[in-house]
Design a protein around this motif. Structure first.
Motif: not given
Length: 432
Positions: A125-127, A194-198, A232-234
């Motif tokens: 994810t790059g997060k 926990a911002n979803p983009r991160d 877009g999280m696993l």
């Protein structure tokens, strides 16, 4: 050496933090029975903490290990691979309900599997952030200690934990956390911490293990799946304790119909040999670079042989059906106990993943951790290994092999009843 001699050595040479409080030492074992160094026979309702779903020393597993010892014990699979590793990967890919085509990496322990699952999620994810749940348990390494939803005894003495781990409530209506409240808390964590983009992943057990054997509703698991897809999280499901037939299905998540992105497993995977696995959708598992996943002993040839034998046993001996049947027997007994004892409440099971709560006040669900500890101690004195767990320390969990003989099961359950009567009496005794 006898128990007394071994205890003396333990006190002298084993670190306090690693030393067992038990004073009996295992000498030999078979299915649901253990004999200690003094020759005492003990019924095992713990299974090495859920490791022995098909019993101590299943003959087919023992034979597979012996056969492998005559061939190869170790090469390090990244130096020179061997058939067992790829055959285990093939089999797990076929039986694990993740989205799409599954790929596999093998490790040594449940904690190591969780560590690698987080690594995979971050690479895919790059997060960085990970969201876990109250009462969850994922291991004793630093990352997994941070992920655990309970501080003592796992992280109490070890200083600061890694960052980027955030917590949400787990739905346990019995303790006042409804499914709606748990979802509200998860969504709030995504807004406040926990911002979803991160955020790379949401990690949860479909049935809390150390947290008390509370299953998450299927609707909750489906909602978590939807939240992960939206942002877009696993979705990572920890099946270390609930997997390999404990709940009447190979994996507990199958009861819900939800397909996560990654599933971790260990414990009963190899009937006592050390091995674990991360199984995930191929595009996620392939996200990190060459030689980024692995370790010296990961997927050892001997443990792989044991795992393949376990999977054969599941196919040949109706283990899932036996797990469900055992769960039905336990549920029936729990109902009887709740009627007979004021201190027993909230009997529950998913297959053979079964538990009761000990309480001082049923009406208010008041936990009684002292009684749980006393019951485990009294049972051990009577020849039965019994384990407590739970966020409040008042849950008694039942992890006997699903292959346990009926007469041994009955003998063990009778010991629980005898111990309870000695500790608290019973309604029938009180009214006699």
């Amino acid at each position: 050496m006898n128990n007394a001699q071994l205890n003396e050595l333990k006190q002298r040479y084993v670190a306090n933090g690693a030393a067992s409080p038990a004073t009996q030492f295992a000498d030999r074992a078979e299915n649901a029975l253990v004999w200690d160094a003094d020759g005492n026979r003990i019924i095992d309702f713990a299974g090495g903490i859920g490791v022995l779903n098909i019993g101590h020393r299943h003959p087919k597993v023992v034979q597979a290990v012996k056969d492998q010892l005559d061939k190869v014990m170790h090469t390090c699979q990244t130096v020179m691979p061997y058939e067992g590793y790829v055959k285990v990967a093939e089999k797990l890919s076929q039986v694990t309900p993740v989205r799409g085509h599954a790929k596999v990496m093998l490790a040594n322990s449940g904690a190591e599997a969780l560590e690698n699952a987080v690594k995979v999620a971050r690479a895919a994810t790059g997060k960085n952030n990970v969201i876990c749940f109250d009462g969850g348990y994922h291991g004793r390494t630093f990352m997994t200690m941070a992920m655990n939803g309970k501080v003592a005894p796992y992280a109490t003495d070890f200083g600061s934990m890694p960052g980027n781990v955030f917590r949400a409530p787990y739905p346990v209506p019995y303790h006042g956390v409804s499914e709606d409240e748990a979802l509200r808390g998860l969504k709030m964590a995504l807004k406040t911490d926990a911002n979803p983009r991160d955020t790379a992943a949401i990690v949860l057990e479909p049935v809390l293990g150390e947290g008390g054997f509370y299953p998450a509703p299927a609707s909750f698991l489906k909602a978590v799946r939807e939240i992960c897809d939206e942002h877009g999280m696993l979705m990572i499901v920890d099946e270390v304790q609930s997997g390999f037939g404990r709940t009447g299905k190979m994996f507990a998540i199958e009861h819900s119909g939800v397909e996560p992105d990654i599933i971790t497993m260990a414990k009963s995977m190899a009937d006592g040999m050390p091995i674990s696995a991360v199984v995930g959708t191929d595009k996620h598992m392939d996200a990190s670079g060459a030689n980024s996943l692995g370790g010296t002993y990961t997927g050892s040839p001997v443990s792989c042989a044991a795992t393949l034998a376990v999977l054969e046993v599941f196919e040949q001996e109706n283990i899932l059906e036996k797990s469900q049947a055992l769960g039905d027997k336990l549920a029936k007994r729990f109902t009887q106990w709740q009627q007979a004892f004021d201190c027993i409440d909230n009997g529950r099971n998913m297959g053979a993943m079964a538990a009761i709560d000990l309480v001082s006040d049923k009406a208010n669900h008041t936990p009684d951790a002292d009684l749980a500890g006393a019951l485990c101690k009294k049972a051990r004195e009577k020849g039965l290994i019994l384990l407590s767990c739970g966020l409040y320390g008042n849950t008694i969990r039942f992890l006997m092999p699903v292959t346990i003989e009926d007469e041994i099961l009955e003998e063990g359950l009778a010991i629980v009843e005898e111990a309870l009567k000695e500790l608290v009496g019973s309604k029938s005794a009180a009214t006699a």
